[in-house]
Design a protein around this motif. Sequence first.
Motif, PDB file in Angstrom:
ATOM      1  N   PHE A 204      10.442 -11.067  10.500  1.00  0.00           N
ATOM      2  CA  PHE A 204       9.190 -11.100   9.762  1.00  0.00           C
ATOM      3  C   PHE A 204       8.324  -9.948  10.247  1.00  0.00           C
ATOM      4  CE2 PHE A 204       8.812 -15.925   8.664  1.00  0.00           C
ATOM      5  CZ  PHE A 204      10.029 -15.860   8.009  1.00  0.00           C
ATOM      6  N   LYS A 205       8.019  -9.024   9.347  1.00  0.00           N
ATOM      7  CA  LYS A 205       7.140  -7.916   9.709  1.00  0.00           C
ATOM      8  C   LYS A 205       5.755  -8.190   9.134  1.00  0.00           C
ATOM      9  CE  LYS A 205       6.479  -2.979  10.034  1.00  0.00           C
ATOM     10  NZ  LYS A 205       6.927  -1.618   9.736  1.00  0.00           N
ATOM     11  N   ALA A 206       4.842  -8.602  10.020  1.00  0.00           N
ATOM     12  CA  ALA A 206       3.483  -8.927   9.595  1.00  0.00           C
ATOM     13  C   ALA A 206       2.645  -7.661   9.598  1.00  0.00           C
ATOM     14  CB  ALA A 206       2.886  -9.972  10.547  1.00  0.00           C
ATOM     15  N   THR A 207       2.100  -7.307   8.446  1.00  0.00           N
ATOM     16  CA  THR A 207       1.381  -6.044   8.290  1.00  0.00           C
ATOM     17  C   THR A 207      -0.030  -6.301   7.761  1.00  0.00           C
ATOM     18  OG1 THR A 207       2.046  -5.663   5.984  1.00  0.00           O
ATOM     19  CG2 THR A 207       3.588  -4.973   7.715  1.00  0.00           C
ATOM     20  N   MET A 208      -0.684  -5.238   7.356  1.00  0.00           N
ATOM     21  CA  MET A 208      -2.020  -5.356   6.781  1.00  0.00           C
ATOM     22  C   MET A 208      -2.002  -5.226   5.260  1.00  0.00           C
ATOM     23  SD  MET A 208      -4.101  -6.041   9.253  1.00  0.00           S
ATOM     24  CE  MET A 208      -2.779  -7.020   9.980  1.00  0.00           C
ATOM     25  N   VAL A 209      -0.804  -5.221   4.661  1.00  0.00           N
ATOM     26  CA  VAL A 209      -0.666  -5.222   3.205  1.00  0.00           C
ATOM     27  C   VAL A 209       0.280  -6.356   2.822  1.00  0.00           C
ATOM     28  CG1 VAL A 209      -1.160  -2.774   2.855  1.00  0.00           C
ATOM     29  CG2 VAL A 209       1.174  -3.497   3.334  1.00  0.00           C
ATOM     30  N   ASP A 210       0.216  -6.773   1.553  1.00  0.00           N
ATOM     31  CA  ASP A 210       0.923  -7.980   1.140  1.00  0.00           C
ATOM     32  C   ASP A 210       2.346  -7.711   0.659  1.00  0.00           C
ATOM     33  OD1 ASP A 210       0.164  -6.649  -1.148  1.00  0.00           O
ATOM     34  OD2 ASP A 210      -0.461  -8.454  -2.233  1.00  0.00           O
ATOM     35  N   GLY A 211       2.995  -6.698   1.231  1.00  0.00           N
ATOM     36  CA  GLY A 211       4.362  -6.415   0.851  1.00  0.00           C
ATOM     37  C   GLY A 211       4.622  -4.919   0.807  1.00  0.00           C
ATOM     38  N   VAL A 212       5.712  -4.552   0.168  1.00  0.00           N
ATOM     39  CA  VAL A 212       6.119  -3.147   0.059  1.00  0.00           C
ATOM     40  C   VAL A 212       5.838  -2.665  -1.361  1.00  0.00           C
ATOM     41  CG1 VAL A 212       8.018  -1.505   0.295  1.00  0.00           C
ATOM     42  CG2 VAL A 212       7.941  -3.554   1.755  1.00  0.00           C
ATOM     43  N   TYR A 213       5.225  -1.493  -1.475  1.00  0.00           N
ATOM     44  CA  TYR A 213       4.868  -0.917  -2.767  1.00  0.00           C
ATOM     45  C   TYR A 213       5.644   0.373  -3.009  1.00  0.00           C
ATOM     46  CZ  TYR A 213       0.882  -4.111  -3.208  1.00  0.00           C
ATOM     47  OH  TYR A 213       0.097  -5.231  -3.334  1.00  0.00           O
ATOM     48  N   ASP A 214       5.692   0.757  -4.276  1.00  0.00           N
ATOM     49  CA  ASP A 214       6.389   2.003  -4.606  1.00  0.00           C
ATOM     50  C   ASP A 214       5.595   3.235  -4.182  1.00  0.00           C
ATOM     51  OD1 ASP A 214       4.378   1.702  -6.501  1.00  0.00           O
ATOM     52  OD2 ASP A 214       5.620   2.306  -8.193  1.00  0.00           O
ATOM     53  N   LYS A 215       4.298   3.060  -3.920  1.00  0.00           N
ATOM     54  CA  LYS A 215       3.439   4.111  -3.371  1.00  0.00           C
ATOM     55  C   LYS A 215       2.239   3.448  -2.729  1.00  0.00           C
ATOM     56  CE  LYS A 215       1.967   4.810  -8.160  1.00  0.00           C
ATOM     57  NZ  LYS A 215       1.911   5.789  -9.271  1.00  0.00           N
ATOM     58  N   ASP A 216       1.453   4.210  -2.038  1.00  0.00           N
ATOM     59  CA  ASP A 216       0.354   3.672  -1.251  1.00  0.00           C
ATOM     60  C   ASP A 216      -0.673   2.955  -2.144  1.00  0.00           C
ATOM     61  OD1 ASP A 216      -1.756   3.126   0.442  1.00  0.00           O
ATOM     62  OD2 ASP A 216      -1.739   5.077   1.413  1.00  0.00           O
ATOM     63  N   PRO A 217      -0.793   1.624  -2.025  1.00  0.00           N
ATOM     64  CA  PRO A 217      -1.724   0.896  -2.901  1.00  0.00           C
ATOM     65  C   PRO A 217      -3.194   1.205  -2.612  1.00  0.00           C
ATOM     66  CG  PRO A 217      -0.812  -0.569  -1.234  1.00  0.00           C
ATOM     67  CD  PRO A 217      -0.060   0.724  -1.114  1.00  0.00           C
ATOM     68  N   LYS A 218      -3.477   1.755  -1.430  1.00  0.00           N
ATOM     69  CA  LYS A 218      -4.860   2.106  -1.107  1.00  0.00           C
ATOM     70  C   LYS A 218      -5.291   3.379  -1.830  1.00  0.00           C
ATOM     71  CE  LYS A 218      -4.758  -0.069   3.455  1.00  0.00           C
ATOM     72  NZ  LYS A 218      -4.901   0.136   4.922  1.00  0.00           N
ATOM     73  N   LYS A 219      -4.301   4.216  -2.183  1.00  0.00           N
ATOM     74  CA  LYS A 219      -4.602   5.478  -2.863  1.00  0.00           C
ATOM     75  C   LYS A 219      -4.359   5.393  -4.364  1.00  0.00           C
ATOM     76  CE  LYS A 219      -3.396   8.419   1.102  1.00  0.00           C
ATOM     77  NZ  LYS A 219      -2.488   9.487   1.576  1.00  0.00           N
TER      78      LYS A 219
ATOM     79  N   VAL B  19       2.950  -0.503  -7.586  1.00  0.00           N
ATOM     80  CA  VAL B  19       3.659  -1.731  -7.926  1.00  0.00           C
ATOM     81  C   VAL B  19       4.292  -2.329  -6.676  1.00  0.00           C
ATOM     82  CG1 VAL B  19       5.548  -2.728  -9.273  1.00  0.00           C
ATOM     83  CG2 VAL B  19       4.135  -0.899 -10.260  1.00  0.00           C
ATOM     84  N   ARG B  20       4.071  -3.613  -6.466  1.00  0.00           N
ATOM     85  CA  ARG B  20       4.666  -4.290  -5.312  1.00  0.00           C
ATOM     86  C   ARG B  20       6.048  -4.823  -5.667  1.00  0.00           C
ATOM     87  NH1 ARG B  20       2.780 -10.000  -2.833  1.00  0.00           N
ATOM     88  NH2 ARG B  20       4.455 -10.669  -4.205  1.00  0.00           N
ATOM     89  N   TYR B  21       6.968  -4.652  -4.744  1.00  0.00           N
ATOM     90  CA  TYR B  21       8.310  -5.208  -4.907  1.00  0.00           C
ATOM     91  C   TYR B  21       8.350  -6.631  -4.357  1.00  0.00           C
ATOM     92  CZ  TYR B  21       9.815  -0.306  -5.428  1.00  0.00           C
ATOM     93  OH  TYR B  21       9.970   1.004  -5.830  1.00  0.00           O
ATOM     94  N   ASP B  22       8.972  -7.526  -5.102  1.00  0.00           N
ATOM     95  CA  ASP B  22       9.231  -8.866  -4.573  1.00  0.00           C
ATOM     96  C   ASP B  22      10.495  -8.868  -3.721  1.00  0.00           C
ATOM     97  OD1 ASP B  22       7.019 -10.089  -5.786  1.00  0.00           O
ATOM     98  OD2 ASP B  22       8.124 -10.347  -7.672  1.00  0.00           O
ATOM     99  N   LYS B  23      11.437  -7.986  -4.086  1.00  0.00           N
ATOM    100  CA  LYS B  23      12.707  -7.924  -3.378  1.00  0.00           C
ATOM    101  C   LYS B  23      13.212  -6.486  -3.410  1.00  0.00           C
ATOM    102  CE  LYS B  23      17.112 -10.473  -3.125  1.00  0.00           C
ATOM    103  NZ  LYS B  23      17.941 -11.502  -3.801  1.00  0.00           N
ATOM    104  N   LEU B  24      13.785  -6.047  -2.298  1.00  0.00           N
ATOM    105  CA  LEU B  24      14.271  -4.680  -2.174  1.00  0.00           C
ATOM    106  C   LEU B  24      15.585  -4.676  -1.405  1.00  0.00           C
ATOM    107  CD1 LEU B  24      11.260  -2.454  -1.022  1.00  0.00           C
ATOM    108  CD2 LEU B  24      12.714  -2.025  -3.005  1.00  0.00           C
ATOM    109  N   SER B  25      16.395  -3.654  -1.628  1.00  0.00           N
ATOM    110  CA  SER B  25      17.584  -3.469  -0.806  1.00  0.00           C
ATOM    111  C   SER B  25      17.273  -2.451   0.290  1.00  0.00           C
ATOM    112  CB  SER B  25      18.757  -2.964  -1.650  1.00  0.00           C
ATOM    113  OG  SER B  25      18.532  -1.629  -2.069  1.00  0.00           O
ATOM    114  N   PHE B  26      17.958  -2.572   1.411  1.00  0.00           N
ATOM    115  CA  PHE B  26      17.807  -1.585   2.474  1.00  0.00           C
ATOM    116  C   PHE B  26      18.212  -0.201   1.984  1.00  0.00           C
ATOM    117  CE2 PHE B  26      18.197  -5.409   5.185  1.00  0.00           C
ATOM    118  CZ  PHE B  26      17.073  -5.227   5.974  1.00  0.00           C
ATOM    119  N   THR B  27      19.202  -0.157   1.123  1.00  0.00           N
ATOM    120  CA  THR B  27      19.660   1.120   0.597  1.00  0.00           C
ATOM    121  C   THR B  27      18.537   1.841  -0.137  1.00  0.00           C
ATOM    122  OG1 THR B  27      21.938   0.342   0.405  1.00  0.00           O
ATOM    123  CG2 THR B  27      21.319   2.234  -0.947  1.00  0.00           C
ATOM    124  N   LYS B  28      17.774   1.107  -0.946  1.00  0.00           N
ATOM    125  CA  LYS B  28      16.648   1.725  -1.667  1.00  0.00           C
ATOM    126  C   LYS B  28      15.532   2.118  -0.694  1.00  0.00           C
ATOM    127  CE  LYS B  28      13.463   1.089  -5.564  1.00  0.00           C
ATOM    128  NZ  LYS B  28      13.852   2.366  -6.187  1.00  0.00           N
TER     129      LYS B  28
END
Length: 236
Positions: free
Chosen positions: A156-171, A176-185
């Motif tokens: 579990f990687k606890a961060t200051m954002v609610d997941g992984v996005y395709d680009k910086d959501p602050k900028k 777009v936030r991913y619900d699921k991702l592969s390590f390869t991607k």
Amino acid sequence: MEKRFNRILLKVSGEALAGEKGTGFDEPTMESICMGIKAAYDEGVQIGVVVGGGNFWRGRSSGKMERTCADKIGMLATVMNALALADCLQNVGVPAKVMTSVAMPQVAGVFTRDEAVAALQAGQVVIFGGGTGCPFFSTDTASALRGLEIGADAMFKATMVDGVYDKDPKKYPDAVRYDKLSFTKVLADRLQVMDGTAATLCRENKLDIMVFDLSDPANIARAARGESVGTLVTEE
């Protein structure tokens, strides 16, 4: 509700312990995080924790200092954070044990896989300080390594954002936030989930990663139950 994960490795950044202060410890923030850990612990989840040191020291931004020396200082910063987190957990009623990657017997026990697993099975939260014990490796890599060594069901990687996005959501408001991702991607697109060494280690050893927002510490228990609270990184 039946939990999905029985044993987890939780990565907490040093910056998270500082709260809005930015450096050092913020006691209300630390207590809130510990209460989040306690909620998962009270549901029977076995929890190992790797904590960073960025609230005291960031070796990669240490100017002209030789990198190995800077990284050693960073390792010591993580030990300070591990001790503080253990003390806070004990104060909220959670048994906690600190183990370090380098020998400092007057401070804490040295990490061994067998002793860590025995402590988890005995009902202690085990906090791993000192990173991997080697320079040039991040606490992300330490988290992946310890997670694999203790046989965690997920990291579990606890961060200051609610997941992984395709680009910086602050900028970028259209990120777009991913619900699921592969390590390869993650590796191919160089998504800012963790460093490449840690991602490769998790991919090759099939250790899933859940990335979620620690600003609501209740997310720790929610994630342990298998609820969708962030982005799951896996390799199917």
